[in-house]
Design a protein around this motif. Sequence first.
Motif, PDB file in Angstrom:
ATOM      1  N   VAL A 293       0.740  -1.231   0.011  1.00  0.00           N
ATOM      2  CA  VAL A 293      -0.097   0.000  -0.259  1.00  0.00           C
ATOM      3  C   VAL A 293       0.957   1.399  -0.080  1.00  0.00           C
ATOM      4  CG1 VAL A 293      -1.784   1.304   1.485  1.00  0.00           C
ATOM      5  CG2 VAL A 293      -1.887  -1.039   0.929  1.00  0.00           C
ATOM      6  N   TYR A 294       1.984   1.298   0.650  1.00  0.00           N
ATOM      7  CA  TYR A 294       2.650   2.512   1.124  1.00  0.00           C
ATOM      8  C   TYR A 294       4.045   2.777   0.304  1.00  0.00           C
ATOM      9  CZ  TYR A 294      -1.026   3.854   4.195  1.00  0.00           C
ATOM     10  OH  TYR A 294      -2.419   4.227   4.923  1.00  0.00           O
ATOM     11  N   ARG A 295       4.503   1.441   0.209  1.00  0.00           N
ATOM     12  CA  ARG A 295       5.695   1.406  -0.545  1.00  0.00           C
ATOM     13  C   ARG A 295       6.184   1.411  -2.078  1.00  0.00           C
ATOM     14  NH1 ARG A 295       9.126   4.248   3.038  1.00  0.00           N
ATOM     15  NH2 ARG A 295       8.829   3.351   5.314  1.00  0.00           N
ATOM     16  N   LEU A 296       5.627   0.179  -2.428  1.00  0.00           N
ATOM     17  CA  LEU A 296       5.703  -0.276  -3.654  1.00  0.00           C
ATOM     18  C   LEU A 296       5.321   0.622  -4.706  1.00  0.00           C
ATOM     19  CD1 LEU A 296       6.696  -2.601  -5.543  1.00  0.00           C
ATOM     20  CD2 LEU A 296       4.259  -3.742  -5.471  1.00  0.00           C
ATOM     21  N   ARG A 297       5.845   0.976  -5.870  1.00  0.00           N
ATOM     22  CA  ARG A 297       5.462   1.819  -6.648  1.00  0.00           C
ATOM     23  C   ARG A 297       5.751   1.430  -8.066  1.00  0.00           C
ATOM     24  NH1 ARG A 297       3.389   3.557  -3.060  1.00  0.00           N
ATOM     25  NH2 ARG A 297       3.414   5.756  -2.014  1.00  0.00           N
ATOM     26  N   ALA A 298       4.976   1.525  -9.034  1.00  0.00           N
ATOM     27  CA  ALA A 298       5.282   0.850 -10.375  1.00  0.00           C
ATOM     28  C   ALA A 298       5.713   2.076 -11.249  1.00  0.00           C
ATOM     29  CB  ALA A 298       3.943   0.582 -11.284  1.00  0.00           C
ATOM     30  N   PHE A 299       7.018   2.225 -11.856  1.00  0.00           N
ATOM     31  CA  PHE A 299       7.834   3.279 -12.462  1.00  0.00           C
ATOM     32  C   PHE A 299       6.776   3.488 -13.706  1.00  0.00           C
ATOM     33  CE2 PHE A 299      10.656   4.920 -15.603  1.00  0.00           C
ATOM     34  CZ  PHE A 299      11.247   6.081 -14.807  1.00  0.00           C
ATOM     35  N   GLY A 300       6.921   4.881 -13.942  1.00  0.00           N
ATOM     36  CA  GLY A 300       5.975   5.226 -15.084  1.00  0.00           C
ATOM     37  C   GLY A 300       4.334   5.553 -14.728  1.00  0.00           C
ATOM     38  N   HIS A 301       4.131   5.024 -13.895  1.00  0.00           N
ATOM     39  CA  HIS A 301       2.592   5.107 -13.438  1.00  0.00           C
ATOM     40  C   HIS A 301       2.322   6.267 -12.505  1.00  0.00           C
ATOM     41  CE1 HIS A 301       1.019   1.478 -15.295  1.00  0.00           C
ATOM     42  NE2 HIS A 301       2.020   1.317 -15.501  1.00  0.00           N
ATOM     43  N   VAL A 302       1.753   7.180 -12.914  1.00  0.00           N
ATOM     44  CA  VAL A 302       1.571   8.351 -11.941  1.00  0.00           C
ATOM     45  C   VAL A 302       0.180   8.601 -11.577  1.00  0.00           C
ATOM     46  CG1 VAL A 302       1.919  11.033 -11.497  1.00  0.00           C
ATOM     47  CG2 VAL A 302       3.823   9.404 -12.815  1.00  0.00           C
TER      48      VAL A 302
END
Length: 318
Positions: A293-302
Amino acid sequence: MLSESSSFLKGVMLGSIFCALITMLGHIRIGHGSRMHHHEHHHLQAPNKEDILKISEDERMELSKSFRVYCILLVKPKDVSLWAAVKETWTNHCDKVDFFSSENVKVFESINMETNDMWLMMRKAYKYAFDKYRDQYNWFFLARPTTFAIIENLKYFLLKKDPSQPFYLGHTVKSGDLEYVSMEGGIVLSIESMKRLNSLLSIPEKCPEQGGMIWKISEDKQLAVCLKYAGVFAENAEDSEGKDIFNTKSVGLFIKEAMTNHPNQVVEGCCSDMAVTFNGLTPNQMHVMMYGVYRLRAFGHVFNDALVFLPPNGSDND
């Protein structure tokens, strides 16, 4: 033989009377009579993003700062590993959190309720919260240590709800004529509902400390009985698509069910994108949820959200 037959018949008659009594009690209406039938809302939905965008940026900033949620966690010493997990994860996003324990626990700071009875613990916790924080918080969220909550999504859902109105929100369940919010998914009360509940806690005829004389009912049902006397009714919280946002199961269980029921739409068919709670988590699963929920980010998705709810000062989870 006659004596045995007589005893058997007496047993059958007593059993029949007892069943009839339970059936009759199950149909008794509690509280203000016909008011139950005029309950105007049952399903409350989150606002649409388009509605939020209509609000000016200054107003949005003011709204994001004005929402303050006080979290109540009911714990017991046997829950110490879960207690540690929620303390390290999502509760850091509450504006204030207190742990209410059945007894004194040296490992963690808590407020000792001096009882193992969950309904008495709930009553005492609500009274403590109202007496101490009624002028500081307008929403009160109560949960078990097996629950994972996304407080920012809760604040978004509450965005257009007026806390001066008697809201009692979560995942609703119907039991006979009684509709209540399940504690498994967490319970939200507005400050107005807290005021009404507090006024009834000292009236045993309307809000007894003990359950029914014949059988004990769960603490979430007890709460619904008391609130119904105050004219406060359970509301099911949903997203703008009608999906539940307070969940009584874990994400893993929902995905497993979706794989069976919606094999071509596992993610879409699982749960709401704006879910507030999931329940039945282990300590390890709490940390996995925190990462996702708070850490994982998908690069390029804003994701350009219309509002930002910052965690309280001192929170290191973002």
